[in-house]
Scaffold this motif. Structure first.
Motif, PDB file in Angstrom:
ATOM      1  N   UNK A   1      29.628  20.503  34.175  1.00  0.00           N
ATOM      2  CA  UNK A   1      29.612  19.158  34.744  1.00  0.00           C
ATOM      3  C   UNK A   1      30.602  18.248  34.020  1.00  0.00           C
ATOM      4  N   UNK A   2      30.645  18.351  32.688  1.00  0.00           N
ATOM      5  CA  UNK A   2      31.581  17.547  31.922  1.00  0.00           C
ATOM      6  C   UNK A   2      33.026  17.887  32.293  1.00  0.00           C
ATOM      7  N   UNK A   3      33.279  19.163  32.505  1.00  0.00           N
ATOM      8  CA  UNK A   3      34.622  19.603  32.882  1.00  0.00           C
ATOM      9  C   UNK A   3      35.020  19.006  34.232  1.00  0.00           C
ATOM     10  N   UNK A   4      34.093  19.043  35.205  1.00  0.00           N
ATOM     11  CA  UNK A   4      34.368  18.453  36.515  1.00  0.00           C
ATOM     12  C   UNK A   4      34.555  16.949  36.418  1.00  0.00           C
ATOM     13  N   UNK A   5      33.715  16.318  35.602  1.00  0.00           N
ATOM     14  CA  UNK A   5      33.798  14.872  35.410  1.00  0.00           C
ATOM     15  C   UNK A   5      35.179  14.489  34.879  1.00  0.00           C
ATOM     16  N   UNK A   6      35.602  15.153  33.824  1.00  0.00           N
ATOM     17  CA  UNK A   6      36.888  14.842  33.200  1.00  0.00           C
ATOM     18  C   UNK A   6      38.064  15.151  34.121  1.00  0.00           C
ATOM     19  N   UNK A   7      37.967  16.261  34.861  1.00  0.00           N
ATOM     20  CA  UNK A   7      39.075  16.685  35.711  1.00  0.00           C
ATOM     21  C   UNK A   7      39.274  15.771  36.913  1.00  0.00           C
ATOM     22  N   UNK A   8      38.191  15.147  37.399  1.00  0.00           N
ATOM     23  CA  UNK A   8      38.274  14.381  38.642  1.00  0.00           C
ATOM     24  C   UNK A   8      38.210  12.867  38.463  1.00  0.00           C
ATOM     25  N   UNK A   9      37.946  12.418  37.236  1.00  0.00           N
ATOM     26  CA  UNK A   9      37.767  10.979  37.021  1.00  0.00           C
ATOM     27  C   UNK A   9      39.027  10.184  37.353  1.00  0.00           C
ATOM     28  N   UNK A  10      40.175  10.679  36.986  1.00  0.00           N
ATOM     29  CA  UNK A  10      41.411   9.936  37.220  1.00  0.00           C
ATOM     30  C   UNK A  10      41.619   9.645  38.707  1.00  0.00           C
ATOM     31  N   UNK A  11      41.173  10.553  39.551  1.00  0.00           N
ATOM     32  CA  UNK A  11      41.359  10.383  40.990  1.00  0.00           C
ATOM     33  C   UNK A  11      40.262   9.526  41.621  1.00  0.00           C
TER      34      UNK A  11
ATOM     35  N   UNK B   1      25.198  13.385  38.395  1.00  0.00           N
ATOM     36  CA  UNK B   1      25.357  13.089  39.812  1.00  0.00           C
ATOM     37  C   UNK B   1      26.762  12.625  40.136  1.00  0.00           C
ATOM     38  N   UNK B   2      27.324  11.815  39.264  1.00  0.00           N
ATOM     39  CA  UNK B   2      28.699  11.346  39.445  1.00  0.00           C
ATOM     40  C   UNK B   2      29.663  12.529  39.394  1.00  0.00           C
TER      41      UNK B   2
ATOM     42  N   UNK C   1      32.461  17.509  44.753  1.00  0.00           N
ATOM     43  CA  UNK C   1      32.362  17.701  46.195  1.00  0.00           C
ATOM     44  C   UNK C   1      33.538  17.061  46.914  1.00  0.00           C
ATOM     45  N   UNK C   2      33.890  15.848  46.488  1.00  0.00           N
ATOM     46  CA  UNK C   2      35.012  15.140  47.120  1.00  0.00           C
ATOM     47  C   UNK C   2      36.316  15.913  46.947  1.00  0.00           C
TER      48      UNK C   2
ATOM     49  N   UNK D   1      34.137   5.960  42.671  1.00  0.00           N
ATOM     50  CA  UNK D   1      32.801   5.952  42.087  1.00  0.00           C
ATOM     51  C   UNK D   1      32.775   5.220  40.751  1.00  0.00           C
ATOM     52  N   UNK D   2      31.676   4.500  40.522  1.00  0.00           N
ATOM     53  CA  UNK D   2      31.364   3.888  39.233  1.00  0.00           C
ATOM     54  C   UNK D   2      30.202   4.644  38.613  1.00  0.00           C
ATOM     55  N   UNK D   3      30.270   4.901  37.322  1.00  0.00           N
ATOM     56  CA  UNK D   3      29.132   5.452  36.582  1.00  0.00           C
ATOM     57  C   UNK D   3      28.603   4.333  35.687  1.00  0.00           C
TER      58      UNK D   3
END
Length: 246
Positions: free
Chosen positions: A41-51, A106-107, A113-114, A124-126
């Motif tokens: 989850x952390x990996x997905x979070x970090x990889x997609x946050x910039x977008x 969840x974020x 998914x996006x 998205x905001x966390x």
């Protein structure tokens, strides 16, 4: 929202120090649980946050700048693991969506998914929705505000923690344009009645279904796994839609 919340007893709150100045304690409508992410989850979070990510620290945003176009903007608070919000964004590419959620896993899931589905009309905001609304969202600009299946806080002594209160309704109206809609849904009838009671007293809103009436479930609101399970067990679901009429 329900998935990341749990009840909190007054005894669980930190004790005050008599030597420190008294501070006003804010009543939260949520309590984060399971906030620690797995490695994946952390990996997905970090990889997609910039977008997909938006930060409270960045302050007030402009929707046209964020999405690169003029569009109707839909806000959703408490999207859980994000499946229904991703589905709505994918099915309505002409609109732009902003999700606000305090639950990091969840974020992370929503952003994953996006990315997998090629969704580009979503941010998205966390963070805490109250702070995001106060510090980040443009006033009187969004077309819809969605609040689906918030924690009902069943116990009477905890009813004050329900997010739908008169002040919250006013804060929502502040970020909605005239004609914008506040859409709520719940599977807990006493909470539906509470929502109705609060909203019918608001002078800035008009019930889209008619005074003191619930709204038939709109086709654009996807059925969640939780809702499907509830329907099979015979549980009811109540939708309420109120239009800003300032």
């Amino acid at each position: 929202m329900k998935d990341q919340q749990t009840e909190i007893q007054d005894s669980e709150l930190p004790e005050s120090n008599p030597q420190e100045p008294a501070k006003k304690r804010t009543i939260r409508s949520f309590v984060v649980r399971g906030g620690r992410m797995t490695e994946g989850q952390q990996k997905n979070y970090d990889a997609n946050w910039a977008m997909y990510g938006l930060s409270l620290e960045d302050g007030r945003i402009d929707y046209k700048t964020v999405f690169g176009r003029e569009s109707e903007v839909v806000l959703e608070v408490g999207f859980g693991m994000g499946a229904s919000l991703a589905e709505m964004a994918k099915n309505a590419p002409e609109k732009d969506f902003i999700g606000i959620e305090v639950h990091p896993p969840g974020v992370a899931k929503l952003m994953m998914l996006a990315k997998e589905q090629g969704i580009t009309n979503l941010k998205v905001y966390c963070d805490d929705a109250i702070e995001v609304m106060a510090k980040c969202l443009p006033e009187k600009a969004a077309s819809c505000f969605q609040l689906f299946f918030p924690d009902p806080w069943h116990k009477k002594k905890h009813n004050k923690r329900r997010i739908v209160q008169p002040l919250f309704a006013q804060q929502v109206a502040n970020v909605l344009k005239t004609g914008g809609q506040f859409h709520m849904a719940t599977d807990w009838q006493p909470y539906a009645e509470h929502m109705m009671e609060v909203m019918e007293e608001q002078s800035l809103y008009q019930n889209a279904a008619g005074k003191a009436q619930y709204y038939p479930r709109p086709e654009w609101r996807p059925l969640t796994k939780f809702e499907n399970r509830g329907e099979k067990l015979g549980h009811g679901v109540w939708d309420l839609i109120y239009t800003v009429i300032r």
